[in-house]
Design a protein around this motif. Structure first.
Motif, PDB file in Angstrom:
ATOM      1  N   LYS A   2       0.884  -1.076  -0.163  1.00 24.18           N
ATOM      2  CA  LYS A   2       0.001   0.180   0.257  1.00 24.18           C
ATOM      3  C   LYS A   2       0.959   1.290  -0.028  1.00 24.18           C
ATOM      4  O   LYS A   2       0.335   2.149  -0.654  1.00 24.18           O
ATOM      5  CB  LYS A   2      -0.881  -0.110   1.167  1.00 24.18           C
ATOM      6  CG  LYS A   2      -2.167  -0.859   1.054  1.00 24.18           C
ATOM      7  CD  LYS A   2      -2.825  -0.620   2.551  1.00 24.18           C
ATOM      8  CE  LYS A   2      -4.253  -1.489   2.175  1.00 24.18           C
ATOM      9  NZ  LYS A   2      -5.000  -1.094   3.750  1.00 24.18           N
ATOM     10  N   ARG A   3       1.899   1.234   0.791  1.00 24.88           N
ATOM     11  CA  ARG A   3       2.888   2.338   0.797  1.00 24.88           C
ATOM     12  C   ARG A   3       3.535   2.712  -0.416  1.00 24.88           C
ATOM     13  O   ARG A   3       3.571   3.793  -0.928  1.00 24.88           O
ATOM     14  CB  ARG A   3       3.802   2.081   2.078  1.00 24.88           C
ATOM     15  CG  ARG A   3       3.315   2.327   3.435  1.00 24.88           C
ATOM     16  CD  ARG A   3       4.499   2.339   4.282  1.00 24.88           C
ATOM     17  NE  ARG A   3       4.086   2.507   5.648  1.00 24.88           N
ATOM     18  CZ  ARG A   3       4.749   2.748   6.526  1.00 24.88           C
ATOM     19  NH1 ARG A   3       5.842   2.382   6.562  1.00 24.88           N
ATOM     20  NH2 ARG A   3       4.055   2.929   7.913  1.00 24.88           N
ATOM     21  N   ALA A   6       0.865   3.957  -2.764  1.00 28.12           N
ATOM     22  CA  ALA A   6       0.402   5.546  -2.192  1.00 28.12           C
ATOM     23  C   ALA A   6       1.465   6.526  -2.581  1.00 28.12           C
ATOM     24  O   ALA A   6       1.314   7.636  -3.009  1.00 28.12           O
ATOM     25  CB  ALA A   6       0.074   5.598  -0.826  1.00 28.12           C
ATOM     26  N   GLU A  36      -2.063  13.402   2.791  1.00 26.29           N
ATOM     27  CA  GLU A  36      -2.218  12.153   2.268  1.00 26.29           C
ATOM     28  C   GLU A  36      -1.308  11.122   2.870  1.00 26.29           C
ATOM     29  O   GLU A  36      -1.646   9.815   3.466  1.00 26.29           O
ATOM     30  CB  GLU A  36      -2.411  12.052   0.856  1.00 26.29           C
ATOM     31  CG  GLU A  36      -2.920  10.689   0.237  1.00 26.29           C
ATOM     32  CD  GLU A  36      -4.178  10.339   0.376  1.00 26.29           C
ATOM     33  OE1 GLU A  36      -4.498   9.241   0.677  1.00 26.29           O
ATOM     34  OE2 GLU A  36      -4.992  11.242   0.625  1.00 26.29           O
ATOM     35  N   ASP A  40      -2.073   7.863   5.221  1.00 22.00           N
ATOM     36  CA  ASP A  40      -1.726   6.650   4.812  1.00 22.00           C
ATOM     37  C   ASP A  40      -0.859   5.750   5.958  1.00 22.00           C
ATOM     38  O   ASP A  40      -1.084   4.831   6.356  1.00 22.00           O
ATOM     39  CB  ASP A  40      -0.966   6.563   3.620  1.00 22.00           C
ATOM     40  CG  ASP A  40      -1.655   6.858   2.106  1.00 22.00           C
ATOM     41  OD1 ASP A  40      -2.966   6.772   2.434  1.00 22.00           O
ATOM     42  OD2 ASP A  40      -0.964   7.284   1.361  1.00 22.00           O
TER      43      ASP A  40
END
Length: 89
Positions: A2-3, A6, A36, A40
């Motif tokens: 995900k990181r 993102a 954001e 996150d």
């Protein structure tokens, strides 16, 4: 994963935003990107939270961080920085 996704998305947005935009627009984009990233990180922490209540709190903080970033960025885009119209000064 995900990181990475993102981070890649944030870099892509900032790269596109840097083209033909004013310094105020770039600053607003940076505010949004930073918010954001904070959100996150909070969501990542929520995924690893020991309890469901802790997970919910972290997800709520992530939502609040995004909302605040959006509001600050919008304020940057719409208000004259010399007069600080948004804060009454």
């Amino acid at each position: 994963m995900k990181r990475i996704l993102a981070g890649t998305a944030a870099v892509a947005v900032m790269s596109l935003a840097a083209c033909n935009s004013s310094p105020r627009e770039q600053a607003a984009d940076n505010i949004e990107a930073n918010a954001e990233r904070v959100a996150d990180n909070l969501e990542e922490a929520a995924d690893n939270a020991p309890t469901e209540a802790a997970e919910d709190r972290l997800e709520n903080r992530a939502d609040a961080a995004r909302e605040l970033g959006d509001k600050k960025a919008e304020d940057m885009r719409t208000n004259d920085p010399d007069t600080n119209l948004s804060n009454g000064m």
